[in-house]
Scaffold this motif. Structure first.
Motif, short mmCIF file in Angstrom:
data_model
loop_
_atom_site.label_atom_id
_atom_site.label_comp_id
_atom_site.label_asym_id
_atom_site.label_seq_id
_atom_site.Cartn_x
_atom_site.Cartn_y
_atom_site.Cartn_z
N ASN A 41 2.00 -6.53 -2.35
CA ASN A 41 2.66 -7.54 -1.19
C ASN A 41 4.22 -7.38 -1.24
OD1 ASN A 41 0.13 -8.64 -0.68
ND2 ASN A 41 0.31 -9.82 -2.60
N SER A 42 4.86 -6.21 -1.61
CA SER A 42 5.70 -5.98 -1.65
C SER A 42 6.61 -5.47 -0.49
CB SER A 42 6.70 -5.12 -2.98
OG SER A 42 6.39 -5.84 -4.21
N SER A 43 8.05 -5.34 -0.20
CA SER A 43 8.43 -4.87 0.77
C SER A 43 9.91 -4.36 0.62
CB SER A 43 8.39 -5.74 2.21
OG SER A 43 9.12 -6.94 2.05
N PHE A 44 10.44 -3.50 1.28
CA PHE A 44 11.81 -3.19 1.00
C PHE A 44 12.73 -2.96 2.45
CE2 PHE A 44 14.99 -0.09 -1.09
CZ PHE A 44 15.81 -0.93 -1.46
N ASP A 45 13.82 -3.84 2.59
CA ASP A 45 14.43 -3.88 3.89
C ASP A 45 15.21 -2.61 4.22
OD1 ASP A 45 14.81 -5.09 6.48
OD2 ASP A 45 16.29 -6.68 5.57
N TRP A 46 15.82 -2.46 5.14
CA TRP A 46 16.60 -1.23 5.63
C TRP A 46 17.41 -0.58 4.42
CZ3 TRP A 46 14.51 -0.03 9.72
CH2 TRP A 46 13.97 -0.92 10.73
N TYR A 54 10.26 14.30 -2.66
CA TYR A 54 8.91 14.14 -2.39
C TYR A 54 8.43 12.76 -2.85
CZ TYR A 54 8.24 19.16 -1.33
OH TYR A 54 8.37 20.41 -0.81
N VAL A 55 8.02 11.67 -2.04
CA VAL A 55 7.19 10.74 -2.72
C VAL A 55 5.79 10.72 -2.68
CG1 VAL A 55 7.15 8.17 -2.87
CG2 VAL A 55 9.37 9.31 -1.98
N ILE A 56 5.11 11.08 -3.53
CA ILE A 56 3.60 11.07 -3.54
C ILE A 56 2.92 9.71 -4.02
CG2 ILE A 56 1.61 12.23 -4.55
CD1 ILE A 56 3.96 14.66 -5.34
N THR A 57 1.97 9.24 -3.07
CA THR A 57 1.55 8.03 -3.26
C THR A 57 0.23 7.94 -3.79
OG1 THR A 57 2.67 6.72 -1.40
CG2 THR A 57 0.59 5.89 -2.04
N LEU A 58 0.06 7.30 -5.14
CA LEU A 58 -1.19 7.14 -5.80
C LEU A 58 -1.97 5.90 -5.58
CD1 LEU A 58 0.48 8.19 -9.38
CD2 LEU A 58 -0.52 9.69 -7.77
N THR A 59 -1.42 4.96 -5.45
CA THR A 59 -2.17 3.57 -4.92
C THR A 59 -1.16 2.78 -3.83
OG1 THR A 59 -1.27 2.28 -6.65
CG2 THR A 59 -3.50 3.52 -7.04
N GLY A 60 -1.86 2.04 -2.87
CA GLY A 60 -1.23 1.16 -1.99
C GLY A 60 -1.35 1.81 -0.58
N ILE A 61 -1.26 0.98 0.10
CA ILE A 61 -1.03 1.48 1.64
C ILE A 61 0.16 1.05 2.25
CG2 ILE A 61 -2.10 1.35 3.98
CD1 ILE A 61 -4.72 1.47 2.28
N LEU A 62 1.16 1.51 2.69
CA LEU A 62 2.33 1.28 3.15
C LEU A 62 2.65 1.37 4.76
CD1 LEU A 62 2.80 2.73 0.28
CD2 LEU A 62 4.93 1.50 0.31
N GLU A 63 3.28 0.50 5.43
CA GLU A 63 3.75 0.95 6.66
C GLU A 63 5.32 0.93 6.42
OE1 GLU A 63 3.03 -1.26 11.06
OE2 GLU A 63 4.34 -2.40 9.46
N ASP A 97 -3.66 -5.13 -0.80
CA ASP A 97 -3.32 -6.18 -2.26
C ASP A 97 -3.12 -5.02 -3.56
OD1 ASP A 97 -5.94 -5.25 -2.55
OD2 ASP A 97 -6.68 -7.39 -2.86
N GLN A 98 -2.91 -4.09 -3.22
CA GLN A 98 -2.83 -2.91 -4.56
C GLN A 98 -1.04 -2.85 -4.60
OE1 GLN A 98 -5.30 -1.35 -6.12
NE2 GLN A 98 -6.34 -2.91 -5.16
N PRO A 99 -0.65 -2.46 -5.86
CA PRO A 99 0.72 -2.07 -6.37
C PRO A 99 0.76 -0.67 -5.56
CG PRO A 99 -0.56 -1.79 -8.11
CD PRO A 99 -1.56 -2.59 -7.22
N TRP A 100 2.06 -0.40 -5.61
CA TRP A 100 2.46 0.85 -4.77
C TRP A 100 2.82 1.83 -6.05
CZ3 TRP A 100 7.52 2.67 -1.93
CH2 TRP A 100 7.07 3.86 -1.34
N LYS A 101 1.77 2.77 -6.52
CA LYS A 101 2.10 3.43 -7.71
C LYS A 101 2.56 4.76 -7.04
CE LYS A 101 -0.99 1.18 -10.98
NZ LYS A 101 -2.19 1.38 -11.66
N ARG A 102 3.39 5.38 -7.47
CA ARG A 102 4.13 6.62 -6.88
C ARG A 102 4.79 7.57 -7.80
NH1 ARG A 102 6.75 2.12 -6.02
NH2 ARG A 102 9.03 2.16 -5.54
N ILE A 103 4.70 8.76 -7.21
CA ILE A 103 5.68 9.75 -8.33
C ILE A 103 6.73 10.49 -7.34
CG2 ILE A 103 5.49 11.87 -9.41
CD1 ILE A 103 2.60 11.51 -9.71
N TYR A 104 7.81 10.38 -7.70
CA TYR A 104 9.18 10.93 -6.93
C TYR A 104 9.27 12.40 -7.50
CZ TYR A 104 10.48 6.44 -5.15
OH TYR A 104 10.36 5.14 -4.52
#
Length: 121
Positions: A41-46, A54-63, A97-104
């Motif tokens: 349920n997080s977000s990050f503004d402008w 590269y940002v590789i998403t493991l979990t989470g769906i983002l807009e 409702d999943q966390p955003w797990k990722r690899i940069y």
């Protein structure tokens, strides 16, 4: 095919995106790798991306959204090629409702990213 999105700064000074893929089997020389998790349920503004990565998403769906109104959805397994280091930037929000797990994966400046844009872009 590994789906990818190129996020870049256009000649107009705004962030834009192209949908495409990364060439299979491509080798890219990387400087560093970073693992990160952001709560559900997080977000990050402008903001802009600070470095080519590269940002590789493991979990989470983002807009992701740009100030010009462009939007795209990142799902697990997708790669974001973040190159909008200047200009108006972008923002994101988690849609599920999943966390955003990722690899940069931070690659060397001027490295070939092996991004291939979709033909309809």
């Amino acid at each position: 095919m590994i789906r990818a999105y190129l996020l870049y700064t256009g000649a107009d000074g705004h962030s834009h995106f192209k949908r495409g893929r990364i060439s299979e089997g491509a080798l890219v020389q990387a400087d560093h790798t970073l693992f990160k998790e952001t709560a559900a349920n997080s977000s990050f503004d402008w903001h802009n991306d600070p470095i080519p990565q590269y940002v590789i998403t493991l979990t989470g769906i983002l807009e992701f959204s740009t100030k010009t109104g462009e939007t795209f959805i990142i799902e697990p397994g997708d790669i974001l090629l973040a190159t909008d280091h200047t200009g108006s930037g972008h923002k994101w929000r988690l849609l599920n409702d999943q966390p955003w797990k990722r690899i940069y994966v931070i690659y060397k400046e001027n490295e070939d990213t092996h991004f291939i844009a979709d033909e309809d872009q």
